[in-house]
Write an enzyme that holds these catalytic residues in place. Sequence first.
Site, short mmCIF file in Angstrom:
data_model
loop_
_atom_site.label_atom_id
_atom_site.label_comp_id
_atom_site.label_asym_id
_atom_site.label_seq_id
_atom_site.Cartn_x
_atom_site.Cartn_y
_atom_site.Cartn_z
N LYS A 101 -41.09 -65.38 -9.41
CA LYS A 101 -41.27 -66.04 -8.12
C LYS A 101 -41.76 -65.05 -7.06
O LYS A 101 -42.71 -65.33 -6.32
CB LYS A 101 -39.96 -66.67 -7.66
CG LYS A 101 -39.51 -67.88 -8.45
CD LYS A 101 -38.16 -68.37 -7.96
CE LYS A 101 -37.66 -69.55 -8.76
NZ LYS A 101 -36.34 -70.05 -8.29
N ALA B 200 -35.43 -65.41 -5.79
CA ALA B 200 -34.08 -65.62 -6.33
C ALA B 200 -34.06 -66.85 -7.21
O ALA B 200 -34.84 -67.78 -7.03
CB ALA B 200 -33.06 -65.76 -5.19
N ASP B 201 -33.15 -66.83 -8.17
CA ASP B 201 -32.93 -68.00 -9.01
C ASP B 201 -31.46 -68.05 -9.42
O ASP B 201 -30.87 -67.01 -9.74
CB ASP B 201 -33.81 -67.97 -10.26
CG ASP B 201 -33.76 -69.28 -11.01
OD1 ASP B 201 -34.44 -70.24 -10.58
OD2 ASP B 201 -33.03 -69.38 -12.02
N THR B 202 -30.89 -69.24 -9.37
CA THR B 202 -29.47 -69.41 -9.67
C THR B 202 -29.29 -70.39 -10.83
O THR B 202 -29.97 -71.41 -10.90
CB THR B 202 -28.71 -69.94 -8.44
OG1 THR B 202 -28.86 -69.03 -7.36
CG2 THR B 202 -27.24 -70.13 -8.74
N GLY C 144 -30.11 -64.36 -10.01
CA GLY C 144 -31.00 -63.22 -10.14
C GLY C 144 -31.75 -63.03 -8.84
O GLY C 144 -32.15 -64.00 -8.19
#
Length: 217
Positions: free
Chosen positions: A59, A96-98, A133
């Site tokens: 991203k 970010a990624d959750t 992340g």
Amino acid sequence: MDGMSRVVPRLVLASASPRRRELLAQAGFVFDVIPAHIPEEPRPGEDPVAYVTRLAREKAEAVYDSPGTGNREQRTGTCGAADRAHAPADIVVLGADTTVTVDGHILEKPRDADDAARMLRMLSGRTHRVITGVAVVDTQGCEVAAEVTAVRFTTLSDAEIAEYVATGEPMDKAGAYGIQGRAAKWIPRVEGCYFNVVGLPLALVTAMLEGRLRGGS
């Protein structure tokens, strides 16, 4: 400052998440938002931490290289400082990624109401992990990290699950719930960073950004 002005880099959040925008603003950061559009599917056998850090990096890189940041054609490698030696020095991109994991299963955003109910039944009465992340990309290269938080759910009845799903709140959230919303009443214990569960671990992000955003003379 020896006759030279200090350049403060422009921070760009590579996310459309309103929760991440709110958290980053709450922490006092000034930033622009340019959402990234990349495939968000785990690879076969991919570890949850590796998965979210990969997506966060992809991203951030996608937005760093986009026309909107003025850095297109400036980078040819992956997370390499050398490739950014001549890129504009005033851009820092945060990605970010959750995700939510239980029993080794990665629970992303539900596909539909039935999928949301399935996820909530998996979480009911149990402790699961929320993993975010985080990636920061600029001329120095790419830094990635991850935050892990354990979240305990009380036991939910089928009626409670159906009522919650009907509100629509679970549909845009990993694991089909929002700790900052109605699901808060079912969470008696959180071990780790609360903000990580909302979508952005602020202490980790601040530590990663501070040095890059001070600017240089």
